[in-house]
Write a protein that holds these residues in place. Structure first.
Motif, short mmCIF file in Angstrom:
data_model
loop_
_atom_site.label_atom_id
_atom_site.label_comp_id
_atom_site.label_asym_id
_atom_site.label_seq_id
_atom_site.Cartn_x
_atom_site.Cartn_y
_atom_site.Cartn_z
N ALA A 15 0.83 -1.21 0.00
CA ALA A 15 0.00 0.00 0.00
C ALA A 15 0.86 1.26 0.00
O ALA A 15 0.60 2.22 -0.74
CB ALA A 15 -0.94 -0.01 1.20
N ASP A 16 1.93 1.26 0.81
CA ASP A 16 2.82 2.43 0.86
C ASP A 16 3.56 2.62 -0.46
O ASP A 16 3.71 3.75 -0.96
CB ASP A 16 3.84 2.27 2.00
CG ASP A 16 3.20 2.48 3.36
OD1 ASP A 16 2.13 3.13 3.43
OD2 ASP A 16 3.76 1.99 4.36
N ASP A 17 4.04 1.56 -1.06
CA ASP A 17 4.76 1.66 -2.34
C ASP A 17 3.84 2.14 -3.46
O ASP A 17 4.26 2.91 -4.34
CB ASP A 17 5.36 0.30 -2.70
CG ASP A 17 6.50 -0.09 -1.77
OD1 ASP A 17 7.00 0.79 -1.06
OD2 ASP A 17 6.87 -1.29 -1.75
N THR A 18 2.59 1.69 -3.42
CA THR A 18 1.64 2.16 -4.43
C THR A 18 1.38 3.66 -4.29
O THR A 18 1.36 4.41 -5.28
CB THR A 18 0.31 1.40 -4.30
OG1 THR A 18 0.55 -0.01 -4.45
CG2 THR A 18 -0.69 1.86 -5.35
N LEU A 19 1.22 4.11 -3.06
CA LEU A 19 1.01 5.53 -2.82
C LEU A 19 2.23 6.35 -3.26
O LEU A 19 2.10 7.42 -3.86
CB LEU A 19 0.73 5.77 -1.34
CG LEU A 19 0.54 7.23 -0.91
CD1 LEU A 19 -0.65 7.85 -1.65
CD2 LEU A 19 0.35 7.32 0.60
N ARG A 20 3.41 5.85 -2.97
CA ARG A 20 4.63 6.54 -3.38
C ARG A 20 4.74 6.62 -4.89
O ARG A 20 5.18 7.63 -5.45
CB ARG A 20 5.84 5.81 -2.79
CG ARG A 20 7.16 6.52 -3.03
CD ARG A 20 8.30 5.72 -2.46
NE ARG A 20 9.58 6.29 -2.82
CZ ARG A 20 10.74 5.66 -2.69
NH1 ARG A 20 10.76 4.42 -2.22
NH2 ARG A 20 11.86 6.24 -3.04
N THR A 21 4.34 5.57 -5.58
CA THR A 21 4.37 5.57 -7.05
C THR A 21 3.44 6.64 -7.61
O THR A 21 3.77 7.36 -8.56
CB THR A 21 3.98 4.19 -7.58
OG1 THR A 21 4.89 3.21 -7.09
CG2 THR A 21 3.99 4.17 -9.10
N VAL A 22 2.28 6.76 -7.02
CA VAL A 22 1.32 7.80 -7.45
C VAL A 22 1.90 9.19 -7.22
O VAL A 22 1.77 10.08 -8.07
CB VAL A 22 -0.02 7.62 -6.72
CG1 VAL A 22 -0.95 8.78 -7.03
CG2 VAL A 22 -0.67 6.29 -7.10
N GLN A 23 2.54 9.39 -6.10
CA GLN A 23 3.12 10.69 -5.79
C GLN A 23 4.24 11.05 -6.77
O GLN A 23 4.34 12.19 -7.24
CB GLN A 23 3.65 10.70 -4.36
CG GLN A 23 2.54 10.63 -3.31
CD GLN A 23 3.10 10.47 -1.90
OE1 GLN A 23 4.26 10.10 -1.72
NE2 GLN A 23 2.26 10.72 -0.90
N ILE A 24 5.10 10.09 -7.07
CA ILE A 24 6.18 10.32 -8.03
C ILE A 24 5.62 10.66 -9.41
O ILE A 24 6.11 11.54 -10.11
CB ILE A 24 7.12 9.10 -8.09
CG1 ILE A 24 7.85 8.95 -6.77
CG2 ILE A 24 8.09 9.22 -9.25
CD1 ILE A 24 8.68 7.68 -6.66
N SER A 25 4.57 9.97 -9.78
CA SER A 25 3.95 10.22 -11.07
C SER A 25 3.36 11.62 -11.15
O SER A 25 3.42 12.27 -12.20
CB SER A 25 2.86 9.18 -11.33
OG SER A 25 2.16 9.46 -12.52
N SER A 26 2.84 12.12 -10.04
CA SER A 26 2.19 13.44 -10.06
C SER A 26 3.19 14.58 -10.25
O SER A 26 2.83 15.64 -10.76
CB SER A 26 1.41 13.66 -8.77
OG SER A 26 2.29 13.68 -7.65
N ILE A 27 4.44 14.39 -9.85
CA ILE A 27 5.43 15.46 -9.98
C ILE A 27 6.49 15.15 -11.03
O ILE A 27 7.40 15.96 -11.24
CB ILE A 27 6.12 15.72 -8.62
CG1 ILE A 27 6.87 14.48 -8.15
CG2 ILE A 27 5.12 16.17 -7.59
CD1 ILE A 27 7.68 14.68 -6.87
#
Length: 360
Positions: A109-121
């Motif tokens: 769950a944490d890695d998925t959230l981090r992937t989304v954050q990296i994608s947004s910036i």
């Protein structure tokens, strides 16, 4: 008597025979009871149960230590952190369950959230790689993106950004040269240039441009530029280039216009003074010229005209004299008559002057 002894003996034998089986069968039972009694006794079972309890306690202590390590490495508020805290506050079974499967689910769950954050910036390539990993929806794909794919995609985006800087930078500037070096370097060089190198290069270029402006500017431009350069702050130099130099140029322009106006005014005053002086001189010259013209007119009315007439008459007489030398001309009688009249008039004037003298 003899019969009684026999009967008693028979009775003893019969009794012995009857009791013997009971004794024989009773002895193995006693032996069996003696053999199995220690295994079922309380003192023997207590030592067997105590080692199991100690083993469970030690295992739970080890689980607690492992979970504490996970908590220390986790970010507060993350899924792993929250799940680990819940396991620590729960039972021994909760801690075992967290270490076996709960930690993995929370990390996913944490890695998925981090992937989304990296994608947004991230840039275009990073967003594309993150989207592919999220669409697979497996922890393996997410881990591969976080460990490898995001850096490959980021370097692709960095190359595009550095290319734009090279295209807009002035050829020969520090920014242009540093961008070319980063483009030819490693992925780390490109990341370092975009994060800090480009800003230092821009500051150096700004100081160079400001120095050139100071060298060729007016008084106020030089003062503002030197002040910005001596401050040592990049934002001061940038403000001078964006705003300060134009404000200083306006002040220099206003002073130049004022000085020009003063010079024009002085020139006009000098011109008017010169014209006044020239007017006085012209008036004097005109008066002098008038006097000269008057004298000349008088001379013309009196002597000059007479002289001219005499010269003309003399010329005529000369011509007649020439004709007389060659022969008598048609003007000869008129010349003789004129001469006689002149002589008569001259004689009359002489007599009149003598009479006035005698009367006086």
């Amino acid at each position: 008597m003899g019969v009684r002894v026999k009967l008693s003996r028979i009775s003893s034998v019969v009794a012995a025979a009857a009791i013997a089986p009971a004794v024989l069968f009773a002895s193995p039972a006693v032996a069996a009871d003696a053999a199995t009694a220690p295994a079922n006794s309380a003192p023997d079972t207590a030592p067997d149960a105590k080692p199991d309890t100690q083993s469970n306690v030690k295992a739970d202590d080890d689980n607690r230590v492992a979970i504490l390590r996970i908590i220390n490495k986790s970010k507060p508020g993350s899924s792993v952190y929250e799940a680990a805290q819940a396991a620590m506050n729960g039972s021994a079974k909760d801690r075992v369950r967290f270490l076996k499967e709960g930690h993995e689910r929370a990390q996913f769950a944490d890695d998925t959230l981090r992937t989304v954050q990296i994608s947004s910036i991230g840039g275009k390539a990073v967003r594309r790689a993150a989207h592919e990993a999220l669409m697979k929806d497996t922890h393996e794909a997410i881990r591969e993106f976080l460990k490898i794919c995001q850096y490959t995609a980021r370097d692709e985006d960095n190359r595009v950004e550095i290319g734009r800087i090279i295209h807009t930078a002035k050829r020969g500037s520090v920014l242009y040269d540093r961008a070319q070096e980063a483009m030819d370097g490693s992925p780390e060089d490109r990341t370092r240039f975009l994060e800090s190198g480009q800003h230092r290069a821009r500051q150096i270029d700004d100081r160079i441009v400001a120095s050139r402006i100071v060298a060729s500017g007016g008084l106020h431009v030089r003062e503002a530029g030197i002040k910005a350069l001596r401050s040592g702050k990049a934002e001061d130099v940038r403000r001078f280039l964006d705003v300060g130099q134009y404000e200083a140029r306006q002040l220099d322009g206003a002073e130049a216009a004022k000085n020009k106006g003063d010079k024009d005014k002085d020139h006009e005053n000098a011109k008017e003074g010169q014209e006044s002086k020239d007017g006085k001189a012209t008036g004097g010259e005109k008066q002098k010229q008038g006097d000269t013209n008057g004298a000349k007119g008088a001379m013309d009315s009196n002597g000059t005209t007479g002289a001219k007439r005499a010269i003309a008459t003399s010329s005529t007489n000369s011509s007649d004299a020439q004709l007389a030398a060659t022969g008598v001309g048609s003007a000869t009688p008129w010349a003789i008559g004129g001469t006689a009249v002149t002589l008569t008039a001259g004689a009359g004037l002489i007599l009149a002057s003598r009479r006035r003298a005698s009367q006086d």
